[in-house]
Design a protein around this motif. Structure first.
Motif, PDB file in Angstrom:
ATOM      1  N   TYR A  12       3.669   4.744  -0.367  1.00  0.00           N
ATOM      2  CA  TYR A  12       1.979   4.066   0.201  1.00  0.00           C
ATOM      3  C   TYR A  12       0.929   4.431  -1.031  1.00  0.00           C
ATOM      4  O   TYR A  12       0.427   3.389  -0.985  1.00  0.00           O
ATOM      5  N   SER A  13       0.851   5.618  -1.260  1.00  0.00           N
ATOM      6  CA  SER A  13       0.078   5.700  -2.405  1.00  0.00           C
ATOM      7  C   SER A  13       0.209   5.240  -3.270  1.00  0.00           C
ATOM      8  O   SER A  13      -1.193   4.982  -3.794  1.00  0.00           O
ATOM      9  N   SER A  14       1.178   4.619  -3.659  1.00  0.00           N
ATOM     10  CA  SER A  14       0.889   4.232  -5.028  1.00  0.00           C
ATOM     11  C   SER A  14       0.775   2.518  -4.666  1.00  0.00           C
ATOM     12  O   SER A  14      -0.040   2.156  -5.745  1.00  0.00           O
ATOM     13  N   LEU A  15       1.165   2.014  -3.304  1.00  0.00           N
ATOM     14  CA  LEU A  15       0.650   0.586  -3.297  1.00  0.00           C
ATOM     15  C   LEU A  15      -0.654   0.790  -3.304  1.00  0.00           C
ATOM     16  O   LEU A  15      -1.558  -0.290  -3.466  1.00  0.00           O
ATOM     17  N   THR A  16      -1.244   1.852  -2.165  1.00  0.00           N
ATOM     18  CA  THR A  16      -2.822   1.379  -1.781  1.00  0.00           C
ATOM     19  C   THR A  16      -3.445   1.746  -3.534  1.00  0.00           C
ATOM     20  O   THR A  16      -4.501   1.256  -3.206  1.00  0.00           O
ATOM     21  N   ARG A  39      -3.037 -12.987  -4.830  1.00  0.00           N
ATOM     22  CA  ARG A  39      -1.197 -13.188  -4.397  1.00  0.00           C
ATOM     23  C   ARG A  39      -0.801 -12.270  -4.820  1.00  0.00           C
ATOM     24  O   ARG A  39       0.472 -11.607  -3.761  1.00  0.00           O
ATOM     25  N   GLN A  40      -1.392 -11.158  -4.947  1.00  0.00           N
ATOM     26  CA  GLN A  40      -0.824  -9.606  -6.042  1.00  0.00           C
ATOM     27  C   GLN A  40      -1.279  -8.447  -4.605  1.00  0.00           C
ATOM     28  O   GLN A  40       0.027  -7.779  -4.201  1.00  0.00           O
ATOM     29  N   ALA A  41      -2.413  -8.633  -4.284  1.00  0.00           N
ATOM     30  CA  ALA A  41      -3.082  -8.409  -2.854  1.00  0.00           C
ATOM     31  C   ALA A  41      -1.823  -8.441  -1.950  1.00  0.00           C
ATOM     32  O   ALA A  41      -1.781  -7.061  -1.009  1.00  0.00           O
ATOM     33  N   PHE A  45      -0.084  -5.757   0.524  1.00  0.00           N
ATOM     34  CA  PHE A  45      -0.132  -5.630   1.457  1.00  0.00           C
ATOM     35  C   PHE A  45       0.824  -5.517   2.924  1.00  0.00           C
ATOM     36  O   PHE A  45       0.691  -4.926   3.547  1.00  0.00           O
ATOM     37  N   ASP A  46       1.464  -6.639   2.457  1.00  0.00           N
ATOM     38  CA  ASP A  46       2.704  -6.236   3.524  1.00  0.00           C
ATOM     39  C   ASP A  46       3.392  -5.538   2.793  1.00  0.00           C
ATOM     40  O   ASP A  46       4.028  -4.750   4.064  1.00  0.00           O
ATOM     41  N   GLU A  47       3.630  -5.383   1.666  1.00  0.00           N
ATOM     42  CA  GLU A  47       4.361  -3.925   1.490  1.00  0.00           C
ATOM     43  C   GLU A  47       4.693  -3.055   2.083  1.00  0.00           C
ATOM     44  O   GLU A  47       5.183  -2.045   2.864  1.00  0.00           O
ATOM     45  N   ALA A  48       3.283  -2.638   1.936  1.00  0.00           N
ATOM     46  CA  ALA A  48       2.552  -1.311   2.982  1.00  0.00           C
ATOM     47  C   ALA A  48       2.219  -1.538   4.338  1.00  0.00           C
ATOM     48  O   ALA A  48       2.835  -0.518   4.899  1.00  0.00           O
ATOM     49  N   LEU A  81      -5.782   1.049   5.455  1.00  0.00           N
ATOM     50  CA  LEU A  81      -5.055  -0.069   5.102  1.00  0.00           C
ATOM     51  C   LEU A  81      -6.252  -1.068   5.412  1.00  0.00           C
ATOM     52  O   LEU A  81      -6.875  -2.057   4.809  1.00  0.00           O
ATOM     53  N   ALA A  82      -6.458  -0.803   6.986  1.00  0.00           N
ATOM     54  CA  ALA A  82      -7.683  -1.596   7.172  1.00  0.00           C
ATOM     55  C   ALA A  82      -8.575  -1.731   6.903  1.00  0.00           C
ATOM     56  O   ALA A  82      -9.355  -2.699   6.273  1.00  0.00           O
ATOM     57  N   LYS A  83      -8.960  -0.731   5.764  1.00  0.00           N
ATOM     58  CA  LYS A  83     -10.635  -0.566   5.232  1.00  0.00           C
ATOM     59  C   LYS A  83     -10.193  -1.528   4.024  1.00  0.00           C
ATOM     60  O   LYS A  83     -11.042  -2.156   3.677  1.00  0.00           O
ATOM     61  N   LEU A  84      -9.265  -1.194   3.877  1.00  0.00           N
ATOM     62  CA  LEU A  84      -8.742  -2.017   1.870  1.00  0.00           C
ATOM     63  C   LEU A  84      -8.642  -3.582   2.247  1.00  0.00           C
ATOM     64  O   LEU A  84      -8.878  -4.388   1.206  1.00  0.00           O
ATOM     65  N   GLN A  85      -7.946  -3.673   3.662  1.00  0.00           N
ATOM     66  CA  GLN A  85      -7.862  -5.833   3.676  1.00  0.00           C
ATOM     67  C   GLN A  85      -8.961  -6.521   4.430  1.00  0.00           C
ATOM     68  O   GLN A  85      -9.928  -7.178   3.769  1.00  0.00           O
ATOM     69  N   LYS A  86     -10.189  -5.107   4.554  1.00  0.00           N
ATOM     70  CA  LYS A  86     -11.581  -5.646   5.240  1.00  0.00           C
ATOM     71  C   LYS A  86     -11.973  -5.736   3.260  1.00  0.00           C
ATOM     72  O   LYS A  86     -13.006  -6.817   2.606  1.00  0.00           O
ATOM     73  N   ASP A  87     -12.085  -4.840   2.115  1.00  0.00           N
ATOM     74  CA  ASP A  87     -12.527  -4.433   0.752  1.00  0.00           C
ATOM     75  C   ASP A  87     -11.902  -6.190   0.666  1.00  0.00           C
ATOM     76  O   ASP A  87     -12.868  -6.836  -0.739  1.00  0.00           O
TER      77      ASP A  87
END
Length: 217
Positions: A12-16, A39-41, A45-48, A81-87
């Motif tokens: 998870y740390s690597s994914l974020t 697309r990569q992001a 997000f799906d993997e995380a 993860l929710a914050k990263l999705q907003k960003d």
């Protein structure tokens, strides 16, 4: 179990970290390169999200004393993860902000519709992947069931062969018993005949001695 969750946390740390990098690139690139990072992001997000779901399942199997600690961690990961999705959403629409101010509310409406379409597409993609995962599990279950049925069939054949061998052994034992019984009868008969012959010989000898003594008298 704890080791597996720690492995999930490292993933998870690597994914974020990768997500944060791609969000930064989305804001600083244009055209085809920007689309690649978008697309990569989305993929990350799906993997995380799936990784957090797996982590939740593992936490449920932990002892009660460890479960609360890891539940708190998972909640913090979800919030992050929710914050990263907003960003990520802000980064995707940020490049058009100046144009939106010039063109007015119609552009905002169009951007909102585009964002909703993107969200729906992401949801459909995740659903499709879960369906694919479920289909794979179904196929694996069918294969396991077929293997079990084949094993049961082989075991049944083995049991049938063993039963046939037992029946053959019982038949052979019966024949052997009858042969032995016949031999015992013949032995007994022979012994009785021998006894009769011996008795006759004794009588003959006795009679012979009797007549010989009688003559001499």
């Amino acid at each position: 179990m704890g080791t597996l969750i720690e492995s999930y946390e490292q993933q998870y740390s690597s994914l974020t970290a990768d997500i944060t990098f791609n969000i930064g690139r989305i804001s600083n690139t244009h055209g085809a390169e920007r689309q690649v990072h978008i697309r990569q992001a989305e993929k990350l997000f799906d993997e995380a999200t799936e990784l957090l779901e797996q982590m939740e399942l593992e936490v449920k199997d932990l002892p009660l004393k460890d479960r609360q600690k890891y539940n708190t961690r998972v909640k913090s990961y979800k919030a992050e993860l929710a914050k990263l999705q907003k960003d990520n959403k802000r980064a995707k629409v940020g490049i058009d902000s100046s144009r939106d101010e010039l063109l007015g509310d119609d552009t905002h409406d169009s951007e909102d519709q585009r964002q909703r379409l993107l969200d729906n597409t992401e949801t459909l993609d995740r659903t499709s992947r879960r369906l694919d995962h479920g289909y794979k599990i179904t196929l694996e279950t069918e294969q396991i069931g077929a293997q079990i049925m084949e094993d049961l069939h082989n075991q049944r054949q083995t049991i049938n062969r063993s039963r046939h061998r037992m029946e053959e052994m019982n038949t052979n034992l019966g024949k052997s018993s009858r042969v032995l019984s016949g031999m015992m009868k013949r032995i007994i008969q022979n012994r009785l005949l021998l006894l009769v012959i011996c008795a006759v010989l004794v009588v003959v000898v006795v009679l012979a001695i009797y007549f010989m003594v009688k003559r001499k008298s």
